[in-house]
Write a protein that holds these residues in place. Structure first.
Motif, mmCIF file in Angstrom:
data_model
loop_
_atom_site.group_PDB
_atom_site.id
_atom_site.type_symbol
_atom_site.label_atom_id
_atom_site.label_comp_id
_atom_site.label_asym_id
_atom_site.label_seq_id
_atom_site.Cartn_x
_atom_site.Cartn_y
_atom_site.Cartn_z
ATOM 1 N N ARG A 251 0.865 -1.178 0.000
ATOM 2 C CA ARG A 251 0.000 0.000 0.000
ATOM 3 C C ARG A 251 0.902 1.229 0.000
ATOM 4 O O ARG A 251 1.542 1.529 1.001
ATOM 5 C CB ARG A 251 -0.907 -0.041 1.252
ATOM 6 C CG ARG A 251 -1.436 1.298 1.679
ATOM 7 C CD ARG A 251 -2.542 1.208 2.683
ATOM 8 N NE ARG A 251 -2.199 0.686 3.989
ATOM 9 C CZ ARG A 251 -1.549 1.344 4.952
ATOM 10 N NH1 ARG A 251 -1.071 2.552 4.745
ATOM 11 N NH2 ARG A 251 -1.333 0.778 6.114
ATOM 12 N N LEU A 252 0.977 1.930 -1.138
ATOM 13 C CA LEU A 252 1.879 3.087 -1.228
ATOM 14 C C LEU A 252 1.315 4.294 -0.481
ATOM 15 O O LEU A 252 2.063 5.161 -0.027
ATOM 16 C CB LEU A 252 2.124 3.454 -2.695
ATOM 17 C CG LEU A 252 2.961 2.448 -3.507
ATOM 18 C CD1 LEU A 252 3.016 2.870 -4.968
ATOM 19 C CD2 LEU A 252 4.369 2.296 -2.943
ATOM 20 N N GLY A 253 0.004 4.372 -0.366
ATOM 21 C CA GLY A 253 -0.603 5.519 0.299
ATOM 22 C C GLY A 253 -0.921 5.223 1.756
ATOM 23 O O GLY A 253 -0.440 4.251 2.346
ATOM 24 N N ALA A 254 -1.766 6.072 2.321
ATOM 25 C CA ALA A 254 -2.227 5.873 3.692
ATOM 26 C C ALA A 254 -3.297 4.783 3.715
ATOM 27 O O ALA A 254 -3.876 4.457 2.689
ATOM 28 C CB ALA A 254 -2.814 7.171 4.225
ATOM 29 N N TRP A 273 9.517 0.201 -2.231
ATOM 30 C CA TRP A 273 8.331 -0.300 -2.936
ATOM 31 C C TRP A 273 7.912 0.636 -4.070
ATOM 32 O O TRP A 273 7.314 0.190 -5.049
ATOM 33 C CB TRP A 273 7.179 -0.543 -1.961
ATOM 34 C CG TRP A 273 7.300 -1.874 -1.291
ATOM 35 C CD1 TRP A 273 7.867 -2.137 -0.075
ATOM 36 C CD2 TRP A 273 6.860 -3.145 -1.806
ATOM 37 N NE1 TRP A 273 7.795 -3.477 0.201
ATOM 38 C CE2 TRP A 273 7.177 -4.120 -0.844
ATOM 39 C CE3 TRP A 273 6.225 -3.552 -2.972
ATOM 40 C CZ2 TRP A 273 6.879 -5.477 -1.016
ATOM 41 C CZ3 TRP A 273 5.926 -4.908 -3.153
ATOM 42 C CH2 TRP A 273 6.262 -5.844 -2.181
ATOM 43 N N ARG A 274 8.210 1.928 -3.944
ATOM 44 C CA ARG A 274 7.882 2.843 -5.059
ATOM 45 C C ARG A 274 8.587 2.391 -6.333
ATOM 46 O O ARG A 274 8.072 2.543 -7.433
ATOM 47 C CB ARG A 274 8.288 4.279 -4.717
ATOM 48 C CG ARG A 274 7.260 4.984 -3.867
ATOM 49 C CD ARG A 274 7.207 6.483 -4.109
ATOM 50 N NE ARG A 274 6.230 7.088 -3.213
ATOM 51 C CZ ARG A 274 4.909 7.075 -3.436
ATOM 52 N NH1 ARG A 274 4.426 6.529 -4.541
ATOM 53 N NH2 ARG A 274 4.083 7.613 -2.558
ATOM 54 N N LYS A 275 9.771 1.832 -6.152
ATOM 55 C CA LYS A 275 10.542 1.350 -7.326
ATOM 56 C C LYS A 275 9.860 0.136 -7.959
ATOM 57 O O LYS A 275 10.175 -0.240 -9.084
ATOM 58 C CB LYS A 275 11.960 0.997 -6.898
ATOM 59 C CG LYS A 275 12.763 2.195 -6.406
ATOM 60 C CD LYS A 275 14.257 1.891 -6.396
ATOM 61 C CE LYS A 275 15.056 3.075 -5.891
ATOM 62 N NZ LYS A 275 15.137 3.157 -4.442
ATOM 63 N N LYS A 276 8.962 -0.505 -7.202
ATOM 64 C CA LYS A 276 8.287 -1.697 -7.757
ATOM 65 C C LYS A 276 6.845 -1.379 -8.149
ATOM 66 O O LYS A 276 6.011 -2.260 -8.262
ATOM 67 C CB LYS A 276 8.289 -2.820 -6.710
ATOM 68 C CG LYS A 276 9.667 -3.240 -6.247
ATOM 69 C CD LYS A 276 9.556 -4.471 -5.368
ATOM 70 C CE LYS A 276 10.380 -4.338 -4.123
ATOM 71 N NZ LYS A 276 10.207 -5.429 -3.182
#
Ligand SMILES: Cc1ncc(C[n+]2csc(CCOP(=O)(O)OP(=O)(O)O)c2C)c(N)n1
Ligand SMILES: [Mg+2]
Length: 345
Positions: A251-254, A273-276
């Motif tokens: 989960r990239l966000g909140a 994880w942003r890189k994925k």
């Protein structure tokens, strides 16, 4: 019985999905990402009540949704917005729900985003986590008993995997060979509780113990998820029994618009994880140029703007609807409350 036990497997075989479908899959992922950003802005402006995002999980959600067929039923959790889009629900109807307006299919009865779209077998999202799993198993058993075609898919998170309902549902489904697929999106966190503090084991390993097929898949690889879920649904539809799919994602966000993950989540983890991110990954797989990516982005943004405008212009539900759909015949005390409320209104 376990089909794939590697930490993550990426077995994308585009053969199952035509190239035009892969492009549509990418567009739906991007549409979902942009709806997420727009919904957060609308909530911050006080125009909608709440939002639970799916940023980072679009590969798992859209990839699996693309494996569904018309006869299938879905019992989602609260992050599978795109599942409704893939089932044919137009974007504007997600916004009607977020605005809880008169065109909302449940006219403001649930906390947004907890949709219900009966016409596409998208069953109302439950607020208590895990409720949907025994419901999905019951629906699958009903299909079996009636000899109806199709399968059932249900979604839950890593945190929800600790609930008793999950194990009851999976045990009964396996025993009855019910046509159901359990998709656990392991996104690393249950609000502020990391998966390692949730369970000492690996979620997918529960599958053989309960008598299910178990597959762990790289949840950020939309095509791999599609393939694994398509196989699991096929197995379910053809009497081969249920499958637990553990999609490893993030989960990239909140957690929701009421959450601030900077209070509990290391920035380094987020950056890794942003890189994925599943979106550029899918665009790369399709070989899209920068100009092509920009064109799809402009197109989905236009669609969202039109939808927001229409939802804003739609009036709120009438006050009297608050008293509908509760009892088949309205009892005297509800009728009295309705009269009083309408007089005061
Ligand atoms: C039975 C129940 N307990 C607690 C909650 C509060 N709650 C809402 S979401 C959530 C976290 C669930 O985490 P997970 O299953 O990993 O799903 P994710 O939010 O990560 O998608 C909790 C504890 C709830 N809604 N229902
Ligand atoms: Mg989680």
């Amino acid at each position: 019985m376990i089909d794939g036990m590697l930490p993550t497997i990426s077995t994308a075989s585009p053969a199952l999905l035509a190239l035009s479908e892969q492009h549509r899959l990418y567009r739906t992922m991007l549409l979902m990402r942009e709806i997420h950003h727009r919904a957060i802005a609308l909530q911050r402006q006080g125009r909608i009540g709440s939002w639970l995002g799916s940023e980072g999980q679009e590969g798992a959600i859209v990839g699996s949704a693309f494996a569904l067929e018309a006869d299938d039923w879905a019992f989602p959790s609260y992050r599978e917005h795109a599942l409704a889009l893939v089932r044919g629900i137009p974007t504007v109807r997600l916004f009607h729900h977020l605005y809880a307006n008169a065109a909302d299919s449940i006219i403001g009865r649930n906390l947004p985003p907890e949709y219900s779209f009966r016409e596409v077998n998208f069953v109302s999202v439950s607020a208590p986590v895990g409720n949907q799993v025994p419901q999905a198993v019951g629906a699958a058993m009903a299909k079996q008993a009636k000899g109806e075609p199709g399968a059932v898919i249900t979604y839950f998170g890593d945190g929800t995997s600790s609930e008793g309902d999950i194990h009851t549902g999976m045990t009964v489904a396996a025993r009855r060979r019910a046509p159901v697929v359990f998709v656990c999106q392991n996104n690393g966190w249950a609000i502020s509780v990391p998966t390692a503090r949730q369970t000492a084991g690996e979620i997918v390993r529960r599958a053989p113990a309960l008598g299910l097929h178990g597959v762990r898949v790289d949840g950020n690889d939309a095509l791999a998820v599609h393939q694994v879920v398509a196989e699991a649904l096929h197995r379910a539809r053809t009497g081969g029994g249920p499958t637990l799919v553990e999609a490893m994602t993030y989960r990239l966000g909140a957690h929701s618009t009421s959450d601030d993950p900077t209070k509990y989540r290391p920035e380094t983890e987020l950056e890794a994880w942003r890189k994925k991110d599943p979106l550029p990954r899918m665009a790369d797989a399709l070989g899209l140029s920068e100009a092509e990516r920009a064109a799809v982005l402009a197109d989905v943004r236009k669609e969202i703007e039109r939808a927001v405008e229409e939802a804003e212009q739609t009036p709120q539900p009438e006050m009297r609807t608050m008293f509908d759909d509760i009892y088949a015949e309205q009892p005297w005390h509800i009728a009295a409350q309705a009269r009083e409320a309408l007089r005061a209104h």
